[in-house]
Design an enzyme around this catalytic site. Sequence first.
Site, PDB file in Angstrom:
ATOM      1  N   GLU A   1      38.971  63.534   0.004  1.00 19.51           N
ATOM      2  CA  GLU A   1      39.414  63.478  -1.522  1.00 19.51           C
ATOM      3  C   GLU A   1      38.740  64.802  -2.032  1.00 19.51           C
ATOM      4  OE1 GLU A   1      40.760  62.200  -3.889  1.00 19.51           O
ATOM      5  OE2 GLU A   1      41.274  60.304  -3.632  1.00 19.51           O
TER       6      GLU A   1
ATOM      7  N   ASN B   1      33.780  57.478  -9.983  1.00 26.39           N
ATOM      8  CA  ASN B   1      34.923  57.949  -9.221  1.00 26.39           C
ATOM      9  C   ASN B   1      35.027  59.568  -9.302  1.00 26.39           C
ATOM     10  OD1 ASN B   1      37.184  57.922  -7.128  1.00 26.39           O
ATOM     11  ND2 ASN B   1      38.478  57.257  -8.820  1.00 26.39           N
TER      12      ASN B   1
ATOM     13  N   ASP C   1      36.102  45.992  -8.634  1.00 25.35           N
ATOM     14  CA  ASP C   1      35.797  46.107  -7.234  1.00 25.35           C
ATOM     15  C   ASP C   1      37.120  46.085  -6.547  1.00 25.35           C
ATOM     16  OD1 ASP C   1      35.232  45.873  -4.623  1.00 25.35           O
ATOM     17  OD2 ASP C   1      33.563  44.304  -5.102  1.00 25.35           O
TER      18      ASP C   1
ATOM     19  N   ASN D   1      41.573  58.543 -13.011  1.00 26.03           N
ATOM     20  CA  ASN D   1      41.366  59.111 -11.663  1.00 26.03           C
ATOM     21  C   ASN D   1      41.442  60.338 -11.842  1.00 26.03           C
ATOM     22  OD1 ASN D   1      41.054  59.336  -8.718  1.00 26.03           O
ATOM     23  ND2 ASN D   1      42.512  57.671  -8.283  1.00 26.03           N
TER      24      ASN D   1
ATOM     25  N   ASP E   1      47.004  60.106  -8.538  1.00 25.87           N
ATOM     26  CA  ASP E   1      45.718  60.011  -8.018  1.00 25.87           C
ATOM     27  C   ASP E   1      45.077  61.612  -8.521  1.00 25.87           C
ATOM     28  OD1 ASP E   1      43.274  59.763  -6.542  1.00 25.87           O
ATOM     29  OD2 ASP E   1      44.362  58.675  -5.049  1.00 25.87           O
TER      30      ASP E   1
END
Length: 299
Positions: A17, A101, A119, A151, A213
């Site tokens: 990522e 994140n 979650d 994100n 994303d």
Amino acid sequence: MTDREIRTVVSGMSYTECPRWHDGRLWFADFYIHAIYSVNEDGTGLRVEVEVPGQPSGFGWLPDGRLVFVSMKDRKVMRREDDGAVVLHADVADHVGGHANDMVVDGQGRCWLGDFGFDLMSGADIETTGVLRIDPDGTTTPVAQDLWFPNGSVVSPDGRTLIVDETFGNRISAFTIEADGSLSERRDWAVFGELPTSRAVAEAIPQVVLAPDGCGLDSEGCLWVADAVGGRVCRVAEGGPILETVEPGTGVFACMLGGTDGRTLFMSCAPDFNEIARSAAREAEIRAVTVDVPHAGLP
């Protein structure tokens, strides 16, 4: 879909990522090997930059060159000092509703951080959440709310606009960064469909036209966006038109422009985003393709 040659840069990972090009190398996080790596553009010289037992995600660099990075499950942002020591930069546990994140660090050293909000891996229903601004001294301030899984994020080249992907929201949002570090009211940067009518993840995903994303800006103001449910990366213009699509042949969850000329699009690829499956396998790769317009903005 554009017919471009796709090559593999790194293989044998668990779940890569947050690719970033920095100091002539590609940097990336691996969630389930629990480390941030860097590698040469051609895939040689892979090395661990820092181990992150609490699971790494977004990262960047302060103006003085120190690395700051997310420890997801600890709900902390950490900092690597010049001597290699890892210290706490900010504890955000009181401000997030799920794992901390992705994060972008701007030219003033402010971290703009999103979180899951719920979650995800346990199958909980979607809960909206927000964006935090973490100042260089670690002070943490909520600056946006009601986002559907904020994100991948970028800051425009002039430092005045924060663009945030909302993975479950069918949209990309933008905010003006005000002089005092506050954000303007949310506005649509791109919309791909309506907000889901259900907050159950299994029911919401089929309603997502494009699940933005990880992402990166190019010098024409377009955004390369990984589609977390569509197995593609798309070059999106402001307003929402999809100008180009690259399909790497597997799931893809982040992308970033880099390389020596800024025209290499690095893609974080894996079969899926299931934590149990990815932790148990080494099937993730970083693949790359050469595109026409180079990188811009941050990261």
